[in-house]
Design an enzyme around this catalytic site. Structure first.
Site, short mmCIF file in Angstrom:
data_model
loop_
_atom_site.label_atom_id
_atom_site.label_comp_id
_atom_site.label_asym_id
_atom_site.label_seq_id
_atom_site.Cartn_x
_atom_site.Cartn_y
_atom_site.Cartn_z
N HIS A 56 0.83 -1.20 0.00
CA HIS A 56 0.00 0.00 0.00
C HIS A 56 0.87 1.25 0.00
O HIS A 56 0.80 2.08 0.90
CB HIS A 56 -0.93 -0.01 1.22
CG HIS A 56 -1.78 -1.22 1.29
ND1 HIS A 56 -2.78 -1.49 0.39
CD2 HIS A 56 -1.76 -2.27 2.15
CE1 HIS A 56 -3.35 -2.64 0.70
NE2 HIS A 56 -2.74 -3.14 1.76
N CYS A 57 1.66 1.39 -1.03
CA CYS A 57 2.62 2.49 -1.13
C CYS A 57 2.48 3.12 -2.51
O CYS A 57 2.07 2.46 -3.46
CB CYS A 57 4.04 1.91 -0.94
SG CYS A 57 5.37 3.09 -1.18
#
Length: 175
Positions: A56-57
């Site tokens: 989740h970057c």
């Protein structure tokens, strides 16, 4: 003749493991799997690109370029190893979700390991060594290009895309 070939292969494998740097002479579990891999066996005599990843970057789409790099260079000897980490608070809490991001969303086929710390005292031996030769990852998708003998390390910031001229040139120089 088969026995002779088997003996030669065994001797080669033992020699490869014996010459393997300590920091790579570890066995880690693959992402969302019961299978484990000894890093010496997959990296012996090959240059390696080591990447700390997160699901989740903003850099997560780099998985696509890393997979393309893997397909382009695997037959030339480059090994890519991915290490999911929550050190920057952007990894899924569920390993199955991490695997989905990698394998389903981005079609990753290079080796991914179960989540592990990559910074500080808790970092695994690979990242402790990389930090000692270069620097600890400053964020997700920090990349380390390691020479075939495992001794030379060059680091690349998260913003350096896997298909950038800078990284491709460094890979070509090692091959």
């Amino acid at each position: 003749m088969r026995l002779f070939i088997l003996i030669l292969f065994s001797l080669f494998s033992l020699t490869s493991l014996a010459s393997c740097p300590d920091y790579l002479n570890i066995t880690l579990r693959k992402l969302h799997s019961q299978d484990s891999i000894n890093l010496c066996k997959v990296t012996a005599g090959k240059p390696v690109l080591i990447v700390n990843t997160a699901s989740h970057c903003g850099f997560t789409p780099q998985f696509k370029a890393l997979e393309a790099l893997h397909k382009q260079y695997k037959d030339k000897g480059l090994v890519i190893l991915g290490f999911p980490s929550n050190d920057f608070n952007q990894e899924a809490n569920d390993e199955a979700k991490t695997a989905k991001v990698c394998y389903v969303n981005y079609g990753v086929t290079f080796t991914m390991f179960s989540p592990t710390p990559v910074t500080g005292n808790q970092a695994n031996t690979v990242f402790k060594y990389l930090a000692s030769k270069s620097q600890a990852p400053k964020w997700n998708f920090y990349k380390y290009l390691v020479s075939a003998d495992g001794t030379k390390v060059k680091s690349f910031a998260s913003a350096i895309e896997p298909n950038s001229d800078t990284l491709l040139q460094a890979i070509d120089e090692l091959l």
